[in-house]
Enzyme design. Structure first.
Site, PDB file in Angstrom:
ATOM      1  N   TRP A  88      -7.501   0.938   0.848  1.00 57.54           N
ATOM      2  CA  TRP A  88      -7.322  -0.340   0.154  1.00 57.54           C
ATOM      3  C   TRP A  88      -6.187  -1.143   0.778  1.00 57.54           C
ATOM      4  O   TRP A  88      -5.271  -0.573   1.372  1.00 57.54           O
ATOM      5  CB  TRP A  88      -7.065  -0.116  -1.343  1.00 57.54           C
ATOM      6  CG  TRP A  88      -5.776   0.600  -1.654  1.00 57.54           C
ATOM      7  CD1 TRP A  88      -5.584   1.948  -1.775  1.00 57.54           C
ATOM      8  CD2 TRP A  88      -4.484   0.000  -1.903  1.00 57.54           C
ATOM      9  NE1 TRP A  88      -4.273   2.237  -2.076  1.00 57.54           N
ATOM     10  CE2 TRP A  88      -3.568   1.062  -2.163  1.00 57.54           C
ATOM     11  CE3 TRP A  88      -4.010  -1.306  -1.929  1.00 57.54           C
ATOM     12  CZ2 TRP A  88      -2.217   0.849  -2.441  1.00 57.54           C
ATOM     13  CZ3 TRP A  88      -2.660  -1.524  -2.201  1.00 57.54           C
ATOM     14  CH2 TRP A  88      -1.783  -0.455  -2.461  1.00 57.54           C
ATOM     15  N   GLU A 143       2.532   3.628   3.139  1.00 56.62           N
ATOM     16  CA  GLU A 143       3.528   3.309   2.117  1.00 56.62           C
ATOM     17  C   GLU A 143       3.859   1.817   2.086  1.00 56.62           C
ATOM     18  O   GLU A 143       4.167   1.263   1.027  1.00 56.62           O
ATOM     19  CB  GLU A 143       4.813   4.109   2.369  1.00 56.62           C
ATOM     20  CG  GLU A 143       4.721   5.584   2.038  1.00 56.62           C
ATOM     21  CD  GLU A 143       4.847   5.847   0.545  1.00 56.62           C
ATOM     22  OE1 GLU A 143       5.408   4.992  -0.164  1.00 56.62           O
ATOM     23  OE2 GLU A 143       4.394   6.910   0.082  1.00 56.62           O
ATOM     24  N   HIS A 166       2.474  -0.550  -0.605  1.00 54.15           N
ATOM     25  CA  HIS A 166       2.907  -0.473  -2.002  1.00 54.15           C
ATOM     26  C   HIS A 166       3.895  -1.593  -2.353  1.00 54.15           C
ATOM     27  O   HIS A 166       3.707  -2.329  -3.320  1.00 54.15           O
ATOM     28  CB  HIS A 166       3.561   0.882  -2.279  1.00 54.15           C
ATOM     29  CG  HIS A 166       2.655   2.042  -2.015  1.00 54.15           C
ATOM     30  ND1 HIS A 166       3.094   3.342  -1.962  1.00 54.15           N
ATOM     31  CD2 HIS A 166       1.316   2.093  -1.761  1.00 54.15           C
ATOM     32  CE1 HIS A 166       2.072   4.144  -1.713  1.00 54.15           C
ATOM     33  NE2 HIS A 166       0.986   3.405  -1.581  1.00 54.15           N
ATOM     34  N   GLU A 222       7.915  12.299  -3.562  1.00 56.62           N
ATOM     35  CA  GLU A 222       6.570  11.726  -3.635  1.00 56.62           C
ATOM     36  C   GLU A 222       5.925  12.036  -4.991  1.00 56.62           C
ATOM     37  O   GLU A 222       5.191  11.203  -5.535  1.00 56.62           O
ATOM     38  CB  GLU A 222       5.688  12.267  -2.499  1.00 56.62           C
ATOM     39  CG  GLU A 222       6.106  11.826  -1.107  1.00 56.62           C
ATOM     40  CD  GLU A 222       5.708  10.399  -0.772  1.00 56.62           C
ATOM     41  OE1 GLU A 222       5.349   9.630  -1.684  1.00 56.62           O
ATOM     42  OE2 GLU A 222       5.753  10.046   0.410  1.00 56.62           O
ATOM     43  N   ASP A 263      -1.938   7.330  -3.863  1.00 57.83           N
ATOM     44  CA  ASP A 263      -1.367   7.491  -2.519  1.00 57.83           C
ATOM     45  C   ASP A 263      -0.182   8.449  -2.556  1.00 57.83           C
ATOM     46  O   ASP A 263      -0.040   9.328  -1.701  1.00 57.83           O
ATOM     47  CB  ASP A 263      -0.883   6.139  -1.983  1.00 57.83           C
ATOM     48  CG  ASP A 263      -1.999   5.239  -1.479  1.00 57.83           C
ATOM     49  OD1 ASP A 263      -3.163   5.683  -1.477  1.00 57.83           O
ATOM     50  OD2 ASP A 263      -1.695   4.094  -1.105  1.00 57.83           O
ATOM     51  N   GLU A 264       0.688   8.255  -3.543  1.00 56.23           N
ATOM     52  CA  GLU A 264       1.894   9.082  -3.639  1.00 56.23           C
ATOM     53  C   GLU A 264       1.535  10.552  -3.849  1.00 56.23           C
ATOM     54  O   GLU A 264       2.184  11.442  -3.290  1.00 56.23           O
ATOM     55  CB  GLU A 264       2.790   8.593  -4.788  1.00 56.23           C
ATOM     56  CG  GLU A 264       3.191   7.125  -4.724  1.00 56.23           C
ATOM     57  CD  GLU A 264       4.168   6.806  -3.606  1.00 56.23           C
ATOM     58  OE1 GLU A 264       4.421   7.669  -2.742  1.00 56.23           O
ATOM     59  OE2 GLU A 264       4.695   5.685  -3.587  1.00 56.23           O
TER      60      GLU A 264
END
Length: 329
Positions: free
Chosen positions: A33, A111, A114, A164, A196-197
């Site tokens: 995404w 990352e 985000h 994370e 994601d994390e």
């Protein structure tokens, strides 16, 4: 052989698997995404209507929520600090561009989305003081951080495994609050960030798991060291404009704890999950010193739970420059 050289040997030994780990834990750029998937399309005739909807839905969210969302966004936006720190870890060679540096670059690329999407959403919401937020972000990057890991890959991978998972919890809880207030798009956005994390948490935990298999005593000592000194959050030098590094992070943490986004008990739960994930209680071939470190780790969750139960969080909301009460009424 010195501890540093042993760690370098282990990192070189594990490097052969990095490409497969990238395939396992990171998603190709063409498939993953992007921030624009969750934001109004500026090329569309419906752009202003969609922005208006964001601003209307944002009115339903309380002050403490905005403080936490802003703090989470600023933490994500300080990504240059995290990348430069990891690129300097022993065994990660950005000059020769080895497998580990490839991991760090591709992890950073994921990352980066985000902070990008959260920043744009906050800007469109009309509920926060973006200039104050931008100054705090610049301060945080300029001030850097010291997470107590030095250049040691073992300590750094313990830190990232822990951190994370902490960011997963925070973004996931923010998503739930947004959903409870009827803001489904923001909830979906924060939920996918948390996904994601979690993937990244599993990756770094896998790195540690592999090190335990080849260097169990020193990996145990690194885990012990990090937990004894406590895991420092990446935004611990947080400050607002005109202030020195002082109480901003503490007040942000109080806010997050007050609304249940990230609590002292979550810290304990993460520790317990790592102990279980790495099967700390059953690791063999440990030195006497590492055995003592293991005993400390196994007893630590109960001790921290007692401390967490005694913690008192202030009821009053600290007045941040990022979020002016008049903007959220």
């Amino acid at each position: 052989m010195s501890l540093k050289n042993v760690r370098l040997e282990v990192m070189r030994f594990l490097e052969k698997d990095v490409n497969s780990l990238i395939e396992k834990y990171l998603i190709p750029i063409e498939s993953i995404w992007q921030p624009s998937d969750f934001l109004p399309n500026s090329e569309s005739h419906q752009f202003f209507d969609e922005v208006k909807e964001i601003r209307e839905l944002s009115k339903e969210l309380p002050y403490d929520f905005w403080v936490v969302l802003v703090g989470d966004m600023i933490t994500e936006e300080a990504l240059p600090t995290y990348e430069s720190w990891l690129m300097d870890v022993e065994g990660i060679d950005q000059v020769e561009q080895n497998g580990w540096s490839k991991w760090v670059r591709q992890w950073t690329a994921e990352e980066n989305r985000h902070g990008d999407v959260l920043n744009k959403y906050l800007y469109l919401s009309g509920r926060v003081n973006m200039r104050e937020i931008e100054k705090t972000t610049q301060y945080l990057i300029a001030d850097g951080f010291d997470i107590g890991t030095d250049r040691d890959p073992y300590k750094n991978f313990v830190y990232t495994s822990f951190q994370e998972l902490a960011t997963y919890i925070s973004h996931n809880r923010v998503a739930k609050i947004a959903k409870d207030h009827g803001n489904k798009q923001l909830a979906k956005m924060c939920k996918i960030i948390s996904g994601d994390e979690m993937r990244h948490h599993h990756a770094y935990s896998d790195f540690v798991e592999r090190i335990f298999k080849v260097d169990p005593s020193q990996m145990m000592m690194a885990f012990h060291y990090m937990m004894k000194q406590k895991i420092t959050m990446p935004a611990h030098f947080l400050r607002e404009s005109g202030d020195k590094i002082s109480t901003a992070f503490e007040e942000f943490s109080n806010t997050a704890q007050r609304i249940g986004v990230y609590t002292s008990q979550d810290y304990v739960d993460i520790l317990q999950k790592l102990i279980q994930r790495w099967d700390i209680g059953n690791i063999t071939n440990l030195s006497d010193e590492a055995e003592k470190a293991r005993d400390y780790l196994m007893n630590l969750p109960a001790r921290l739970t007692r401390l967490a139960e005694r913690m008192v969080i202030p009821d009053n909301s600290f007045q941040f420059k990022w979020v002016e009460p008049a903007r959220i009424k």
